[in-house]
Scaffold this active site. Structure first.
Site, PDB file in Angstrom:
ATOM      1  CD  GLU A 131       1.327   1.763   0.736  1.00 28.92           C
ATOM      2  OE1 GLU A 131       2.545   1.860   0.983  1.00 28.92           O
ATOM      3  OE2 GLU A 131       0.450   2.335   1.428  1.00 28.92           O
ATOM      4  CG  MET A 170       4.933  -1.967   4.862  1.00 30.13           C
ATOM      5  SD  MET A 170       5.317  -0.307   5.518  1.00 30.13           S
ATOM      6  CE  MET A 170       7.011  -0.134   4.967  1.00 30.13           C
TER       7      MET A 170
END
Ligand code: PHE
Ligand code: ZN
Length: 898
Positions: A302, A267
């Protein structure tokens, strides 16, 4: 437990939020059983908003302690609290709202919001997890500057959040307190905190403009030897974004933290990426070549989100592909550039083709079936019930293909100019996919006066995989070849429900082709004013023709080179033509494709023979085509391993009228063994010549050699070749890296004889029992093994190391079995489906996001042979009837049964 009522959200209903929330201060008193969160926000009613517009905040699983406005506690009639929202009335135009709430991280098994893993605290907020931390406007178009205070007991010495560390002190009560400030406004889905006992590895680098930035990778104490590759990958990603896109890191500090309990891969929280440990930790003993490659690619992904996702974010979740499709495209290009780095031109072209092949294989295995099933949706969906269900192969991988087509249409320099324009227009904003295309279009119209991307935009609106039918006419007298492309795309999924008046419009398809003469030589094509080996045809209507002059004999077409568009090609090559392309096509992707088509024809014919009870027989011409690939002196090992790989059962299933996974598995296995028998000498030679002794390196060349060598070993074992088992045992005993060790173990448990395989399996577990990532491999290997039945899977679930609470472990055993074990899962007695239903329900009680992913295993049930279709449908109905189903699983099973 009550079942949530599904509510459908539509893209067309978007309304801007009536308030701005420019600043947020969050203070956390962290404790596993009760964490108190004080959220102080500065809210301003927007100028256009009505004066009595309530401030409506989202919240889930929270205990409300107090609400205050401008320093005064709000009386109970000043707000309204419901299950999922908190509405505050009568606010002045400009106000400070303070909300205190409590949550319970230790009881949070959903892994959304604030949770505990391995004794440490982590957060996950995308898409709608922030509302499980505090009451807030949990939507991406509300962007705020965050100041975060973390207080925790000394057993959590590392306290991290987004941005820059401003202060750190010890409190009189012995706890530690730190303050972080993120200078960039962001939506709340990019908020993160981490608290716990962690070790880290760091380095400082100078950015292109000469600033020093601190890069850190945090992980569990004891794993510091396994983060070198991750940190190196981060440095490479940072450099690559500077050189290829002119994009620089905008913070003084960038952190990555590994966690073992995580729903996804990783994330992109601003400055504080949180990663599934599987995409951080690696060393030669415990990680495979694929792991190393995956880590580099996810770290790149990411990191690249910092610009494509964070600096420019999404207006609403329908625009998810705006950041994901674009960022997947960027990580694919990053990996391709890393693989080709330092190679000469020919080797670099082959390395890029290998990456392209791997990406297309993944697209066809996951996205094509999705686009042909009940969950089919455009890359920008029109509606959803649960956004968590739309982190799909369509939004990500097809989304990346749609970006790639724009890259193909504009060229590298044009695409870069379009990206520059996108940032010039939208830096700091929450925007839509249309805004992105408009930036690209501003360049395209300059390059192609009189044309635009209006037809191209349909890729964002329509679902389904278009089919392009190719017709080739040759006029020998005129020495002229005419190519006709015709496209069709039938309504799928939701589109079909819209009824007969739903008309799908043609797409703008960049279609790259070449023509070969009968000896396999590339013919120069005059197109767009130049003579080239490859012509890029732009199909923008249902059917178009292109004429190529000066072609003496009927050529063999090489179609959709480099997979220039996510479509299915329909052209009736003869087997001889495919063999010619497979041996000679100068476009390495199309060359690979020709071999795959030959193998597909072969396996489908074998599956049919199997269904009809005939004896199986492999075609001699096919074996010869494979022999030619295996012994071609020019091609490198990595490419050869792809060229020789038989198409996956998932890809093959897409080509069957009525899908019969056990028949496909038998057919594919038969061919694997038959190739091993008939090409035993060649495979043995490939096995011997591609050993990689010495120190382990995950670089593409040695990794390619291992891929080829282990493919050869698989064929020899499948064929039961004399001595093959000795080679496998030897490799297992002597392996100096996990790639070789797991490859040997895999062929041994699938095809081996005697006690060695089971003993090795037991010893492997004993050796690796303390490394959860390797224990996952151990479960996965067994879950997908040919002899594994539902019974074996159930027994494995009773192993002390098994738990449904850890998503990686659940994926290793349950998902592997349900998705990758055709024989066990699709046993005609239906027991696989009963098992699936049980596990979906068990997971749903813990973690709805993961349960919903497993639920999708039966998406395409209606396309299976009747004997399987009926028990599949029954299992789906059983799940749907369950009381207390999450919204996530409900959406999946109800769409599957519609
Ligand atoms: N945004 C993450 C990525 O693609 C994926 C993700 C989504 C992670 C939702 C967690 C939850 O990089
Ligand atoms: Zn992403």
């Amino acid at each position: 437990m009550r079942t949530d009522t599904p509510i459908t959200v539509y893209r067309k209903d978007y309304q801007p939020y009536p308030y701005d929330i420019p600043e947020v201060a969050l203070a956390f008193d962290l404790a596993p059983d009760a964490t108190e969160v004080r959220c102080t926000m500065h809210v301003q009613r927007k100028s256009g908003a009505s004066a009595d517009a309530a401030l409506i905040l989202d919240g889930e699983d929270l205990e409300l302690v107090s609400v205050g406005v401008n320093g005064k506690a709000l009386a109970a009639d000043g707000y309204h609290l419901s299950d999922h929202s908190l509405a505050i009335y009568g606010l002045p135009q400009d106000a400070t709202v303070e909300i205190v709430s409590r949550c319970k991280p230790s009881a949070n098994s959903t892994l959304m919001g604030l949770y505990v893993s391995g004794g440490n605290f982590f957060t996950q907020c995308e898409a709608e997890g922030f509302r499980r931390i505090t009451w807030f406007a949990d939507r991406p178009d509300v962007m705020s500057r965050y100041r975060v205070t973390l207080r925790a007991q000394p057993q959590y010495p590392v306290l991290l959040s987004n941005g820059n560390l401003m202060a750190s002190r010890q409190l009189p009560d012995g706890r530690n307190e730190v303050e972080w400030e993120d200078p960039f406004p962001k939506p709340c889905y990019l908020f993160a905190l981490v608290a716990g006992n962690l070790t880290h590895r760091e380095t400082t680098v100078k950015t292109a403009s000469g600033r020093d930035v601190l890069l850190q990778v945090y992980s569990d104490p004891g794993s510091e030897t396994k983060t070198e590759w991750a940190l190196d990958s981060l440095v490479r990603a940072l450099r690559w974004d500077e050189t290829r896109f002119g994009l620089e890191l905008d913070l003084d500090r960038f952190m990555i933290v590994a966690v073992h309990d995580f729903n996804m891969g990783a994330m992109e929280n601003k400055g504080l990426n949180i990663f599934n440990a599987a995409y951080v930790l690696a060393d030669a003993d415990s990680a495979t070549d694929a792991n190393y490659e995956g880590i580099e690619s996810v770290i790149g992904h990411e990191y690249f989100h910092n610009w494509t996702g964070n600096r420019v974010t999404c207006r609403d979740w329908f625009q998810l592909s705006l950041k994901e499709g674009l960022t997947v495209f960027r990580d694919q290009e990053f990996s391709a550039d890393m693989m080709a780095h330092g190679m000469d031109e020919a080797a670099a072209a082959s390395a890029r083709a290998v990456k392209r092949i791997d990406d297309v294989v993944a697209l066809r295995a996951a996205q094509f079936p999705e686009d042909a099933g009940p969950m089919a949706h455009p890359i920008r969906p029109e509606s959803y019930q649960e956004i968590g269900n739309f982190y799909t192969a369509t939004v990500y991988e097809k989304g990346a293909e749609v970006i790639r087509m724009q890259h193909t249409l504009l060229g590298e320099a044009g695409f870069r100019a379009g990206m520059d324009e996108y940032f010039r227009r939208h830096d700091g904003q929450a925007v839509t996919c249309d805004d992105f295309v408009a930036a690209m279009e501003s360049v395209y119209v300059r390059q192609h006066p009189g044309r635009d991307l209006s037809v191209f935009r349909r890729w964002y609106r329509q679902a389904g995989t278009p089919r392009v039918t190719v017709r080739l006419d040759h006029d020998a007298a005129a020495r002229r070849c005419t190519v006709t492309l015709t496209q069709d795309c039938l309504p799928v999924g939701v589109e079909r429900k819209a009824g007969a008046d739903y008309v799908k419009a043609p797409y703008h398809i960049p279609f790259a082709i070449g023509l070969l003469d009968k000896d396999g030589r590339a013919l120069p094509l005059r197109h767009d004013g130049a003579a080239k080996e490859t012509a890029l045809l732009e199909l923008t209507t249902q059917s178009q023709q292109w004429v190529f002059e000066d072609i003496a004999d009927r050529p063999v077409p090489s179609l959709l080179r480099d997979f220039s568009a996510p479509v299915i090609v329909d052209y009736d090559w003869t087997d001889e033509e495919l063999a010619l392309l497979s041996a000679h096509d100068t476009n390495p992707f199309a060359r690979w494709e020709a071999g795959q088509e030959l193998a597909t024809r072969q396996i489908l014919a074998l599956a049919e023979a199997r269904q009809a009870g005939r004896t199986l027989h492999a075609d001699a011409a096919f074996i010869e085509a494979w022999r030619a690939l295996l012994t071609d002196p020019v091609i490198d090992a990595a490419y050869r391993a792809r060229a020789l790989a038989l198409p996956s059962e998932k890809t093959l299933a897409e080509r069957m009228q009525a899908v019969d996974p056990p028949a496909l598995a038998v057919a594919r296995d038969f061919l694997r063994a038959e190739l091993g028998r008939q090409l035993a000498a060649e495979f043995r030679q490939a096995f011997e010549q591609n050993q990689t002794p010495g120190e382990y390196s995950p670089a593409p060349v040695p990794a390619g050699m291992r891929a080829l060598k282990n493919l050869a070993l698989g064929h020899l074992m499948a064929a039961g070749e004399h001595d093959a088992q000795r080679l496998a045992e030897q490799q297992y005993d002597r392996a100096g890296n996990m790639t070789d060790s797991i490859a040997a173990l895999s062929v041994l448990i699938n095809y081996g004889q005697g006690d060695f395989p089971q003993e090795a399996l037991a010893a492997f577990y004993d050796k690796w029992r303390d490394n959860p990532l390797v224990v996952d491999k151990w479960f996965a290997l067994q879950a997908a093994a040919r002899s594994t039945t539902v019974q074996t899977a159930r027994e494995l679930m009773t192993h002390p190391a098994f738990t449904l609470r850890n998503p990686n472990r659940a994926r290793a055993l349950i998902f592997q079995f349900c998705l990758n074990n055709a024989r066990g899962m699709h046993h005609p007695d239906g027991s696989g489906y009963t098992f699936w239903a049980e596990q979906v329900l068990a997971l749903d009680a813990l973690n709805p996001e993961i349960a919903a992913r497993l639920a999708r295993a039966l998406d395409n049930w209606s396309r299976f042979v009747p004997a399987l279709r009926t028990p599949m449908q029954a299992a789906l109905q059983q799940v749907r009837a369950h009381e207390g189903l999450s919204r996530n699983v409900q959406e999946i099973v109800s769409k599957a049964l519609e």
